[in-house]
Design a protein around this motif. Sequence first.
Motif, short mmCIF file in Angstrom:
data_model
loop_
_atom_site.label_atom_id
_atom_site.label_comp_id
_atom_site.label_asym_id
_atom_site.label_seq_id
_atom_site.Cartn_x
_atom_site.Cartn_y
_atom_site.Cartn_z
N GLU A 148 0.86 -1.19 0.00
CA GLU A 148 0.00 0.00 0.00
C GLU A 148 0.89 1.24 0.00
O GLU A 148 1.89 1.30 0.72
CB GLU A 148 -0.91 -0.03 1.22
N TRP A 149 0.55 2.23 -0.83
CA TRP A 149 1.47 3.30 -1.18
C TRP A 149 2.01 4.04 0.06
O TRP A 149 3.22 4.17 0.25
CB TRP A 149 0.77 4.28 -2.13
N VAL A 150 1.10 4.54 0.91
CA VAL A 150 1.54 5.35 2.05
C VAL A 150 2.41 4.53 2.99
O VAL A 150 3.49 4.96 3.42
CB VAL A 150 0.32 5.94 2.78
N ALA A 151 1.95 3.31 3.32
CA ALA A 151 2.73 2.46 4.22
C ALA A 151 4.05 2.05 3.59
O ALA A 151 5.08 1.97 4.28
CB ALA A 151 1.91 1.23 4.60
N TYR A 152 4.06 1.80 2.29
CA TYR A 152 5.29 1.44 1.59
C TYR A 152 6.32 2.57 1.66
O TYR A 152 7.51 2.33 1.91
CB TYR A 152 4.97 1.09 0.14
N GLU A 153 5.88 3.80 1.44
CA GLU A 153 6.80 4.93 1.51
C GLU A 153 7.35 5.09 2.92
O GLU A 153 8.52 5.48 3.11
CB GLU A 153 6.08 6.22 1.07
N SER A 154 6.54 4.79 3.93
CA SER A 154 7.02 4.86 5.31
C SER A 154 8.09 3.82 5.58
O SER A 154 9.11 4.10 6.23
CB SER A 154 5.84 4.68 6.28
N VAL A 155 7.89 2.58 5.06
CA VAL A 155 8.89 1.53 5.21
C VAL A 155 10.20 1.93 4.55
O VAL A 155 11.29 1.78 5.12
CB VAL A 155 8.36 0.20 4.62
N GLN A 156 10.11 2.46 3.34
CA GLN A 156 11.31 2.87 2.60
C GLN A 156 12.04 4.00 3.31
O GLN A 156 13.28 4.00 3.41
CB GLN A 156 10.90 3.29 1.18
N ASP A 179 11.90 4.76 6.60
CA ASP A 179 12.50 4.26 7.85
C ASP A 179 13.79 3.51 7.57
O ASP A 179 14.77 3.62 8.33
CB ASP A 179 11.51 3.35 8.58
N LEU A 180 13.80 2.72 6.50
CA LEU A 180 14.99 1.95 6.16
C LEU A 180 16.17 2.88 5.86
O LEU A 180 17.28 2.68 6.39
CB LEU A 180 14.70 1.06 4.95
N PHE A 181 15.95 3.91 5.08
CA PHE A 181 17.06 4.78 4.70
C PHE A 181 17.39 5.79 5.80
O PHE A 181 18.52 6.29 5.85
CB PHE A 181 16.77 5.46 3.37
N ASP A 182 16.45 6.08 6.67
CA ASP A 182 16.81 6.87 7.85
C ASP A 182 17.85 6.12 8.68
O ASP A 182 18.84 6.71 9.15
CB ASP A 182 15.56 7.12 8.71
N HIS A 183 17.63 4.83 8.85
CA HIS A 183 18.58 4.02 9.61
C HIS A 183 19.93 3.93 8.89
O HIS A 183 20.99 4.05 9.52
CB HIS A 183 18.01 2.61 9.83
N ILE A 184 19.90 3.72 7.57
CA ILE A 184 21.14 3.58 6.81
C ILE A 184 21.97 4.86 6.89
O ILE A 184 23.19 4.84 7.13
CB ILE A 184 20.83 3.22 5.35
N ILE A 185 21.33 6.01 6.71
CA ILE A 185 22.05 7.29 6.74
C ILE A 185 22.64 7.54 8.13
O ILE A 185 23.77 8.02 8.27
CB ILE A 185 21.12 8.43 6.31
N ALA A 186 21.86 7.17 9.16
CA ALA A 186 22.34 7.41 10.53
C ALA A 186 23.49 6.48 10.91
O ALA A 186 24.34 6.86 11.73
CB ALA A 186 21.18 7.24 11.51
#
Length: 340
Positions: A291-299, A301-308
């Motif tokens: 689902e679009w909104v939830a999918y964008e949130s997953v993506q 969150d994943l890259f927030d962790h990677i960048i940090a």
Amino acid sequence: LIYFLLPLAFPPESGMVAFVLKLLLIYVIAVVLRFVNAFLKALHDVADQKEELQGKPLKGLMQTGQVIAFFVCIILIISILIDKSPARLLAGLGASAAILMLVFKDSIMGLVSGIQLTANDMLHVGDWISMSKYGVNGRVTEVTLNTVKIQNFDNTVTTVPPFILTGDSFQNWRWMQESGGRRIMRSINIDLGSVRFCTPEMTEKYKDIELLHDYIVQRETEFDRYRNGAENPNGADFFRLTNLTVFRAYLNLYLKKLAVVNHELTCMVRHLQPTPNGIPVEVYCFSVIKEWVAYESVQADLFDHIIAVVPEFDLVLFQNPSGNDIQRIFRPARNVAAGA
């Protein structure tokens, strides 16, 4: 009833009676046409409620049947008015078939296209499709004989003929919804100057990360084995760790631990071709949440962790200098000048 009883009450040779009989026949044909239209609409409503037929472009087929019934009734009415056989009228229409095909070209092409869309399972009502050439990016709301209506993501409506969909390429997102996951393919750029071989201190620090402990121990064992081996002592350099190698290993192990990632589909972290903006490290996986909104949130969150987590591996993200960076460079010089 009147049509059959009227000749018994009045002589059928009378001109008035013959005229009334023609009117009655025309009325009967019109009622039959209304019945056929109502029957086709009811059949469409019943078929549309069946689960296996939901989403099929049935409305175009219903409209095709209604058009055919309308033309048959028109031919019968004209034959009654001019006292000619319907077969002779059909023969005359055959001679003007080229004109009729030109007049009803869009309807004929829409009928053929609707059959192709249905037979090849190319389009359902409710599918999300994209056609950048025609500004289409939204959900199909209606498929008729002459038009396909798409409600775009900005709530505008685009209407295209059905033959456009069969004669040109379009992207249908239904198969993504029915598949096991929605693709995540995004990269970050690592500054090439921050990539280096791991020192013993760096290796010990990385061992404290739970996900990496077993991986680093295994790589150190392989490095020692090749370094002490007499057959190929230079092969040990292949197993010498860099901080970027450890970072990629961490991301791979991290993705395997995430429940929102479909591990039955392709899941990897890879290098792309180095550029003047650094070396891109790309994450390629599939989210089980589509689902679009939830999918964008997953993506996100994943890259927030990677960048940090990048600085934890002594790496630096590449970023073009901003106005604040330039101000920080020249601020000490201004302060010295002000003090002087």
